[in-house]
Design a protein around this motif. Structure first.
Motif, PDB file in Angstrom:
ATOM      1  N   ASN A   1     -44.997  76.412 -26.205  1.00  0.00           N
ATOM      2  CA  ASN A   1     -45.683  77.278 -25.325  1.00  0.00           C
ATOM      3  C   ASN A   1     -44.792  78.242 -26.494  1.00  0.00           C
ATOM      4  O   ASN A   1     -46.427  79.773 -25.973  1.00  0.00           O
ATOM      5  CB  ASN A   1     -44.010  77.530 -24.297  1.00  0.00           C
ATOM      6  N   ALA A   2     -44.009  78.249 -27.348  1.00  0.00           N
ATOM      7  CA  ALA A   2     -44.348  79.372 -28.004  1.00  0.00           C
ATOM      8  C   ALA A   2     -44.796  79.371 -29.092  1.00  0.00           C
ATOM      9  O   ALA A   2     -45.566  81.218 -29.207  1.00  0.00           O
ATOM     10  CB  ALA A   2     -42.682  79.147 -28.832  1.00  0.00           C
ATOM     11  N   ALA A   3     -45.351  79.103 -29.334  1.00  0.00           N
ATOM     12  CA  ALA A   3     -47.389  78.887 -30.307  1.00  0.00           C
ATOM     13  C   ALA A   3     -48.226  79.499 -29.532  1.00  0.00           C
ATOM     14  O   ALA A   3     -48.989  80.214 -29.851  1.00  0.00           O
ATOM     15  CB  ALA A   3     -47.362  77.641 -30.830  1.00  0.00           C
ATOM     16  N   ARG A   4     -48.338  79.538 -28.235  1.00  0.00           N
ATOM     17  CA  ARG A   4     -49.297  79.756 -27.405  1.00  0.00           C
ATOM     18  C   ARG A   4     -48.642  81.472 -26.655  1.00  0.00           C
ATOM     19  O   ARG A   4     -49.783  81.988 -27.457  1.00  0.00           O
ATOM     20  CB  ARG A   4     -48.651  79.110 -25.903  1.00  0.00           C
ATOM     21  N   LEU A   5     -47.272  81.705 -26.832  1.00  0.00           N
ATOM     22  CA  LEU A   5     -47.200  83.443 -26.929  1.00  0.00           C
ATOM     23  C   LEU A   5     -47.916  83.854 -28.240  1.00  0.00           C
ATOM     24  O   LEU A   5     -48.206  84.959 -28.040  1.00  0.00           O
ATOM     25  CB  LEU A   5     -45.671  83.690 -26.549  1.00  0.00           C
ATOM     26  N   LEU A   6     -47.213  83.297 -29.319  1.00  0.00           N
ATOM     27  CA  LEU A   6     -47.602  84.137 -30.709  1.00  0.00           C
ATOM     28  C   LEU A   6     -49.425  83.683 -30.556  1.00  0.00           C
ATOM     29  O   LEU A   6     -49.425  85.020 -30.848  1.00  0.00           O
ATOM     30  CB  LEU A   6     -47.297  83.241 -31.492  1.00  0.00           C
ATOM     31  N   ALA A   7     -50.137  82.697 -29.785  1.00  0.00           N
ATOM     32  CA  ALA A   7     -50.647  83.514 -30.757  1.00  0.00           C
ATOM     33  C   ALA A   7     -52.123  84.093 -29.586  1.00  0.00           C
ATOM     34  O   ALA A   7     -52.851  85.461 -29.667  1.00  0.00           O
ATOM     35  CB  ALA A   7     -52.147  81.568 -29.970  1.00  0.00           C
ATOM     36  N   ARG A   8     -51.342  84.776 -28.596  1.00  0.00           N
ATOM     37  CA  ARG A   8     -51.774  85.555 -27.327  1.00  0.00           C
ATOM     38  C   ARG A   8     -51.624  87.188 -28.420  1.00  0.00           C
ATOM     39  O   ARG A   8     -52.504  87.974 -27.598  1.00  0.00           O
ATOM     40  CB  ARG A   8     -51.109  85.617 -26.270  1.00  0.00           C
ATOM     41  N   PHE A   9     -50.619  87.290 -28.800  1.00  0.00           N
ATOM     42  CA  PHE A   9     -49.654  88.327 -29.032  1.00  0.00           C
ATOM     43  C   PHE A   9     -50.616  88.650 -30.575  1.00  0.00           C
ATOM     44  O   PHE A   9     -50.538  90.089 -30.368  1.00  0.00           O
ATOM     45  CB  PHE A   9     -48.781  88.186 -29.260  1.00  0.00           C
ATOM     46  N   ARG A  10     -50.995  87.456 -31.179  1.00  0.00           N
ATOM     47  CA  ARG A  10     -51.958  87.641 -32.741  1.00  0.00           C
ATOM     48  C   ARG A  10     -53.365  87.550 -32.068  1.00  0.00           C
ATOM     49  O   ARG A  10     -53.672  88.464 -32.938  1.00  0.00           O
ATOM     50  CB  ARG A  10     -51.764  86.506 -33.443  1.00  0.00           C
ATOM     51  N   ALA A  11     -53.506  87.657 -30.986  1.00  0.00           N
ATOM     52  CA  ALA A  11     -55.165  87.886 -30.687  1.00  0.00           C
ATOM     53  C   ALA A  11     -55.133  89.445 -30.492  1.00  0.00           C
ATOM     54  O   ALA A  11     -56.378  89.981 -30.082  1.00  0.00           O
ATOM     55  CB  ALA A  11     -55.323  87.002 -29.201  1.00  0.00           C
ATOM     56  N   ALA A  12     -53.891  90.393 -30.377  1.00  0.00           N
ATOM     57  CA  ALA A  12     -54.314  91.357 -29.349  1.00  0.00           C
ATOM     58  C   ALA A  12     -54.821  92.756 -30.349  1.00  0.00           C
ATOM     59  O   ALA A  12     -54.542  91.916 -31.560  1.00  0.00           O
ATOM     60  CB  ALA A  12     -53.040  91.632 -29.120  1.00  0.00           C
ATOM     61  N   PRO A  13     -54.728  93.305 -30.682  1.00  0.00           N
ATOM     62  CA  PRO A  13     -56.226  95.045 -31.894  1.00  0.00           C
ATOM     63  C   PRO A  13     -54.239  94.877 -32.546  1.00  0.00           C
ATOM     64  O   PRO A  13     -53.084  95.323 -32.457  1.00  0.00           O
ATOM     65  CB  PRO A  13     -56.105  96.154 -30.651  1.00  0.00           C
ATOM     66  N   ALA A  14     -54.162  95.134 -33.716  1.00  0.00           N
ATOM     67  CA  ALA A  14     -53.925  94.849 -34.629  1.00  0.00           C
ATOM     68  C   ALA A  14     -53.004  96.317 -34.184  1.00  0.00           C
ATOM     69  O   ALA A  14     -51.324  96.110 -34.684  1.00  0.00           O
ATOM     70  CB  ALA A  14     -54.822  95.534 -36.135  1.00  0.00           C
ATOM     71  N   THR A  15     -53.685  97.162 -34.265  1.00  0.00           N
ATOM     72  CA  THR A  15     -52.886  98.839 -33.630  1.00  0.00           C
ATOM     73  C   THR A  15     -51.704  98.926 -32.350  1.00  0.00           C
ATOM     74  O   THR A  15     -50.405  99.113 -32.660  1.00  0.00           O
ATOM     75  CB  THR A  15     -53.387  99.992 -33.447  1.00  0.00           C
ATOM     76  N   ALA A  16     -51.960  97.318 -31.403  1.00  0.00           N
ATOM     77  CA  ALA A  16     -51.269  96.926 -30.402  1.00  0.00           C
ATOM     78  C   ALA A  16     -49.854  95.646 -30.647  1.00  0.00           C
ATOM     79  O   ALA A  16     -49.456  95.561 -29.981  1.00  0.00           O
ATOM     80  CB  ALA A  16     -51.991  97.227 -29.034  1.00  0.00           C
ATOM     81  N   ARG A  17     -50.223  95.020 -32.149  1.00  0.00           N
ATOM     82  CA  ARG A  17     -49.800  93.700 -31.967  1.00  0.00           C
ATOM     83  C   ARG A  17     -48.493  93.976 -32.517  1.00  0.00           C
ATOM     84  O   ARG A  17     -48.032  94.569 -33.430  1.00  0.00           O
ATOM     85  CB  ARG A  17     -50.306  93.149 -33.200  1.00  0.00           C
ATOM     86  N   ALA A  18     -47.498  93.607 -32.135  1.00  0.00           N
ATOM     87  CA  ALA A  18     -45.960  93.622 -32.506  1.00  0.00           C
ATOM     88  C   ALA A  18     -45.183  92.140 -31.651  1.00  0.00           C
ATOM     89  O   ALA A  18     -45.154  91.578 -31.275  1.00  0.00           O
ATOM     90  CB  ALA A  18     -45.434  94.856 -31.371  1.00  0.00           C
ATOM     91  N   VAL A  19     -45.180  91.799 -33.592  1.00  0.00           N
ATOM     92  CA  VAL A  19     -44.727  90.307 -33.059  1.00  0.00           C
ATOM     93  C   VAL A  19     -43.234  90.225 -33.815  1.00  0.00           C
ATOM     94  O   VAL A  19     -43.438  90.931 -35.242  1.00  0.00           O
ATOM     95  CB  VAL A  19     -45.345  89.426 -33.776  1.00  0.00           C
ATOM     96  N   ILE A  20     -41.764  89.915 -33.292  1.00  0.00           N
ATOM     97  CA  ILE A  20     -40.986  90.000 -34.004  1.00  0.00           C
ATOM     98  C   ILE A  20     -40.325  88.602 -34.580  1.00  0.00           C
ATOM     99  O   ILE A  20     -39.852  88.195 -33.239  1.00  0.00           O
ATOM    100  CB  ILE A  20     -40.023  90.975 -33.965  1.00  0.00           C
ATOM    101  N   HIS A  21     -39.878  88.529 -35.232  1.00  0.00           N
ATOM    102  CA  HIS A  21     -39.017  86.548 -35.994  1.00  0.00           C
ATOM    103  C   HIS A  21     -37.825  87.258 -35.893  1.00  0.00           C
ATOM    104  O   HIS A  21     -37.821  87.970 -36.865  1.00  0.00           O
ATOM    105  CB  HIS A  21     -39.946  85.573 -36.644  1.00  0.00           C
ATOM    106  N   ALA A  22     -37.001  86.829 -35.569  1.00  0.00           N
ATOM    107  CA  ALA A  22     -35.256  87.438 -35.712  1.00  0.00           C
ATOM    108  C   ALA A  22     -34.288  86.046 -36.045  1.00  0.00           C
ATOM    109  O   ALA A  22     -35.035  84.310 -35.747  1.00  0.00           O
ATOM    110  CB  ALA A  22     -34.564  87.712 -34.852  1.00  0.00           C
ATOM    111  N   HIS A  23     -33.911  85.430 -36.855  1.00  0.00           N
ATOM    112  CA  HIS A  23     -32.882  84.505 -37.751  1.00  0.00           C
ATOM    113  C   HIS A  23     -32.240  84.693 -38.296  1.00  0.00           C
ATOM    114  O   HIS A  23     -31.462  86.019 -38.474  1.00  0.00           O
ATOM    115  CB  HIS A  23     -33.839  83.855 -38.500  1.00  0.00           C
ATOM    116  N   ILE A  24     -30.885  83.211 -38.303  1.00  0.00           N
ATOM    117  CA  ILE A  24     -29.767  84.024 -38.245  1.00  0.00           C
ATOM    118  C   ILE A  24     -29.986  82.897 -40.375  1.00  0.00           C
ATOM    119  O   ILE A  24     -30.186  82.378 -40.270  1.00  0.00           O
ATOM    120  CB  ILE A  24     -29.110  82.561 -37.888  1.00  0.00           C
TER     121      ILE A  24
END
Length: 236
Positions: free
Chosen positions: A76-99
């Motif tokens: 499901n996280a991969a599905r969300l990622l795919a949807r956000f990555r499909a947005a126009p580059a100027t609107a795309r906001a994907v952030i990965h946080a890790h410890i």
């Protein structure tokens, strides 16, 4: 069950479902935040034949969590990622946080990550435990934040980044629901961000802990939606 009626705590059990406004997530004002989807918190490899009884017991104890990660959270996280990555580059906001610590010995860790027990976390820079899981690993150009705290707001420049990106809505997924995910959601809410927490793209060590935490924070700090509901709320 709809997001309008699920995970109702005592405080909200009498709130009419139609009192909750429709959720709309415009592409140019919404970010996806993935929290701690890293190897330190999920390793699908089986135990070696020489594993101790203690290791075998612990491996079996975490079996339901591993099953949820493999069969529910990561897909499901991969599905969300795919949807956000499909947005126009100027609107795309994907952030990965890790410890991951900034120092090899971890002396920069917060107190909550240095106490004895499970939460005594130390993943030095470049260590296997700090590495992102391949199913949801960052692509070039996506924002990566390292933290030594539970909250991705408290321990990073996330607040400033979201402001600079003109983001008002944050879709959150990852682990653990009752720890880093919850701490981040509460911090975002206190900063007046509109937060959607994706139920089936998150996990706690047990389903009981997961459901209990969602019941506590739903409606007050966020809206808890399923992946399908979240995708439906995202602007085309």
């Amino acid at each position: 069950m709809s997001w309008r009626t699920s995970y109702r705590s005592f405080y909200y059990e009498t709130l009419p479902a139609d009192a909750l406004p429709d959720i709309r997530l415009p592409a140019d004002a919404t970010a996806l935040l993935l929290i701690d989807l890293q190897r330190g918190f999920y390793d699908p490899a089986p135990l070696t034949p020489d594993a101790t009884d203690e290791a075998l017991h612990e491996y079996r104890r975490w079996a339901p969590y591993r099953a949820r990660m493999a069969g529910t959270v990561l897909p499901n996280a991969a599905r969300l990622l795919a949807r956000f990555r499909a947005a126009p580059a100027t609107a795309r906001a994907v952030i990965h946080a890790h410890i991951t610590s900034l120092t090899p010995d971890g002396r920069d860790r917060s107190l909550s990550h240095a106490r004895p027990g499970f939460n005594n976390l130390h993943y030095p820079p470049g260590s296997p435990g700090a590495a992102f899981l391949p199913e949801t690993a960052p692509l070039p150009g996506e924002i990566v934040l390292g933290k030594t705290t539970d909250s991705a707001v408290t321990g990073t420049t996330l607040r400033l980044l979201l402001a600079n990106l003109r983001v008002r809505h944050v879709v959150v997924a990852g682990v653990f629901t009752d720890q880093c995910v919850s701490s981040t959601v509460r911090s975002l809410a206190d900063e007046s961000f509109d937060v959607v927490l994706v139920d089936d793209a998150c996990a706690a060590a047990t389903d009981e802990l997961h459901r209990a935490e969602l019941t506590i924070i739903n409606n007050l700090y966020c809206q808890v939606l399923a992946t399908d509901e979240t995708l439906g709320a995202l602007a085309p």
